[in-house]
Design a protein around this motif. Structure first.
Motif, PDB file in Angstrom:
ATOM      1  N   THR A   1      79.714  33.214  28.092  1.00  0.00           N
ATOM      2  CA  THR A   1      80.355  32.075  27.417  1.00  0.00           C
ATOM      3  C   THR A   1      79.381  30.907  27.282  1.00  0.00           C
ATOM      4  O   THR A   1      79.369  30.216  26.269  1.00  0.00           O
ATOM      5  CB  THR A   1      81.645  31.628  28.126  1.00  0.00           C
ATOM      6  OG1 THR A   1      81.349  31.251  29.466  1.00  0.00           O
ATOM      7  CG2 THR A   1      82.696  32.719  28.109  1.00  0.00           C
ATOM      8  N   PHE A   2      78.546  30.697  28.295  1.00  0.00           N
ATOM      9  CA  PHE A   2      77.515  29.662  28.212  1.00  0.00           C
ATOM     10  C   PHE A   2      76.558  29.951  27.057  1.00  0.00           C
ATOM     11  O   PHE A   2      76.255  29.081  26.238  1.00  0.00           O
ATOM     12  CB  PHE A   2      76.735  29.567  29.529  1.00  0.00           C
ATOM     13  CG  PHE A   2      75.429  28.846  29.402  1.00  0.00           C
ATOM     14  CD1 PHE A   2      75.394  27.457  29.380  1.00  0.00           C
ATOM     15  CD2 PHE A   2      74.234  29.548  29.284  1.00  0.00           C
ATOM     16  CE1 PHE A   2      74.185  26.787  29.242  1.00  0.00           C
ATOM     17  CE2 PHE A   2      73.026  28.888  29.151  1.00  0.00           C
ATOM     18  CZ  PHE A   2      73.002  27.494  29.129  1.00  0.00           C
ATOM     19  N   ASP A   3      76.071  31.188  26.976  1.00  0.00           N
ATOM     20  CA  ASP A   3      75.088  31.543  25.964  1.00  0.00           C
ATOM     21  C   ASP A   3      75.682  31.479  24.560  1.00  0.00           C
ATOM     22  O   ASP A   3      75.005  31.064  23.615  1.00  0.00           O
ATOM     23  CB  ASP A   3      74.492  32.918  26.258  1.00  0.00           C
ATOM     24  CG  ASP A   3      73.113  33.084  25.658  1.00  0.00           C
ATOM     25  OD1 ASP A   3      72.322  32.115  25.681  1.00  0.00           O
ATOM     26  OD2 ASP A   3      72.816  34.185  25.163  1.00  0.00           O
ATOM     27  N   ALA A   4      76.938  31.861  24.412  1.00  0.00           N
ATOM     28  CA  ALA A   4      77.606  31.752  23.108  1.00  0.00           C
ATOM     29  C   ALA A   4      77.701  30.280  22.695  1.00  0.00           C
ATOM     30  O   ALA A   4      77.447  29.934  21.530  1.00  0.00           O
ATOM     31  CB  ALA A   4      78.987  32.390  23.157  1.00  0.00           C
ATOM     32  N   TRP A   5      78.059  29.410  23.635  1.00  0.00           N
ATOM     33  CA  TRP A   5      78.102  27.966  23.360  1.00  0.00           C
ATOM     34  C   TRP A   5      76.719  27.459  22.962  1.00  0.00           C
ATOM     35  O   TRP A   5      76.563  26.753  21.970  1.00  0.00           O
ATOM     36  CB  TRP A   5      78.624  27.217  24.587  1.00  0.00           C
ATOM     37  CG  TRP A   5      78.356  25.752  24.530  1.00  0.00           C
ATOM     38  CD1 TRP A   5      79.062  24.817  23.816  1.00  0.00           C
ATOM     39  CD2 TRP A   5      77.290  25.053  25.170  1.00  0.00           C
ATOM     40  NE1 TRP A   5      78.488  23.580  23.983  1.00  0.00           N
ATOM     41  CE2 TRP A   5      77.399  23.696  24.814  1.00  0.00           C
ATOM     42  CE3 TRP A   5      76.255  25.435  26.016  1.00  0.00           C
ATOM     43  CZ2 TRP A   5      76.517  22.729  25.264  1.00  0.00           C
ATOM     44  CZ3 TRP A   5      75.377  24.475  26.469  1.00  0.00           C
ATOM     45  CH2 TRP A   5      75.502  23.139  26.084  1.00  0.00           C
ATOM     46  N   ARG A   6      75.695  27.839  23.746  1.00  0.00           N
ATOM     47  CA  ARG A   6      74.327  27.400  23.478  1.00  0.00           C
ATOM     48  C   ARG A   6      73.873  27.829  22.088  1.00  0.00           C
ATOM     49  O   ARG A   6      73.302  27.033  21.335  1.00  0.00           O
ATOM     50  CB  ARG A   6      73.384  27.962  24.535  1.00  0.00           C
ATOM     51  CG  ARG A   6      71.909  27.671  24.248  1.00  0.00           C
ATOM     52  CD  ARG A   6      70.997  28.430  25.163  1.00  0.00           C
ATOM     53  NE  ARG A   6      70.910  29.842  24.898  1.00  0.00           N
ATOM     54  CZ  ARG A   6      70.072  30.398  24.028  1.00  0.00           C
ATOM     55  NH1 ARG A   6      69.254  29.666  23.319  1.00  0.00           N
ATOM     56  NH2 ARG A   6      70.042  31.714  23.871  1.00  0.00           N
ATOM     57  N   GLU A   7      74.129  29.078  21.744  1.00  0.00           N
ATOM     58  CA  GLU A   7      73.726  29.567  20.427  1.00  0.00           C
ATOM     59  C   GLU A   7      74.477  28.859  19.311  1.00  0.00           C
ATOM     60  O   GLU A   7      73.891  28.558  18.270  1.00  0.00           O
ATOM     61  CB  GLU A   7      73.906  31.078  20.349  1.00  0.00           C
ATOM     62  CG  GLU A   7      72.856  31.817  21.167  1.00  0.00           C
ATOM     63  CD  GLU A   7      72.987  33.327  21.107  1.00  0.00           C
ATOM     64  OE1 GLU A   7      74.001  33.841  20.564  1.00  0.00           O
ATOM     65  OE2 GLU A   7      72.069  33.996  21.603  1.00  0.00           O
ATOM     66  N   SER A   8      75.755  28.562  19.517  1.00  0.00           N
ATOM     67  CA  SER A   8      76.522  27.835  18.495  1.00  0.00           C
ATOM     68  C   SER A   8      75.969  26.426  18.291  1.00  0.00           C
ATOM     69  O   SER A   8      76.064  25.871  17.207  1.00  0.00           O
ATOM     70  CB  SER A   8      78.011  27.785  18.856  1.00  0.00           C
ATOM     71  OG  SER A   8      78.253  26.859  19.896  1.00  0.00           O
ATOM     72  N   GLU A   9      75.378  25.875  19.339  1.00  0.00           N
ATOM     73  CA  GLU A   9      74.762  24.544  19.275  1.00  0.00           C
ATOM     74  C   GLU A   9      73.308  24.608  18.803  1.00  0.00           C
ATOM     75  O   GLU A   9      72.683  23.572  18.614  1.00  0.00           O
ATOM     76  CB  GLU A   9      74.808  23.885  20.658  1.00  0.00           C
ATOM     77  CG  GLU A   9      76.188  23.572  21.164  1.00  0.00           C
ATOM     78  CD  GLU A   9      76.754  22.325  20.535  1.00  0.00           C
ATOM     79  OE1 GLU A   9      76.022  21.314  20.445  1.00  0.00           O
ATOM     80  OE2 GLU A   9      77.922  22.369  20.118  1.00  0.00           O
TER      81      GLU A   9
END
Length: 155
Positions: free
Chosen positions: A68-76
């Motif tokens: 979930t962290f990495d998905a957030w990071r990639e979306s940003e």
């Protein structure tokens, strides 16, 4: 996309270190991204003691797990900069960006190989031969300080 540098802690083990990093981030204007599960309750007295009144002043975000962290990071669209003893590039040779996420591993085990491979950049803090590693709070202060120095100098 945020332009605030972040300190990300991968499954932190020690409340005092996390509290110290929260205090550092509050003072420097960084966010703190906690990647769960943590090895302690985030309401733990030791965390609040170490972070003092800075816990309320910090931009603190919790992520259920690395995915979930990495998905957030990639979306940003933010760069993930891993600090690890298993890297060859010196942190002082890196050109930091204002929206970098500085990732620090667990005090007891670092990060697993799959997390290591997801990092855009892997950096190390050079140390004397025969020593294992720095305290994660000290390492985050060293690297975050260098990143802030570079970014303020660039203005």
């Amino acid at each position: 996309m945020s332009n605030r540098m972040a300190i990300a802690l991968y499954q932190p083990d020690i409340p005092g270190n996390t509290g110290t990093i929260i205090r550092l981030a509050a003072c420097l204007g960084c966010s703190v991204e906690i990647i769960e599960p943590a090895g302690f309750d985030l309401t733990d007295r030791a965390l609040k003691r170490a972070g003092m009144d800075y816990v309320e002043r910090a931009a603190l975000n919790r992520h259920l797990n690395f995915e979930t962290f990495d998905a957030w990071r990639e979306s940003e669209q933010r760069r993930l900069v891993l600090l690890t003893t298993a890297a060859d590039e010196d942190y002082a040779d890196c050109e930091f960006r204002a929206d970098d996420i500085l990732l620090f591993g667990r005090e007891s085990a670092g990060v697993p190989k799959d997390v290591h491979e997801r990092a855009d950049i892997r950096l190390t803090i050079p140390m004397q031969a025969g020593v294992r590693s720095l305290n994660v709070a000290m390492a985050s202060a060293i690297v975050c300080g260098e990143a802030m120095r570079q970014l303020r100098h660039a203005r």
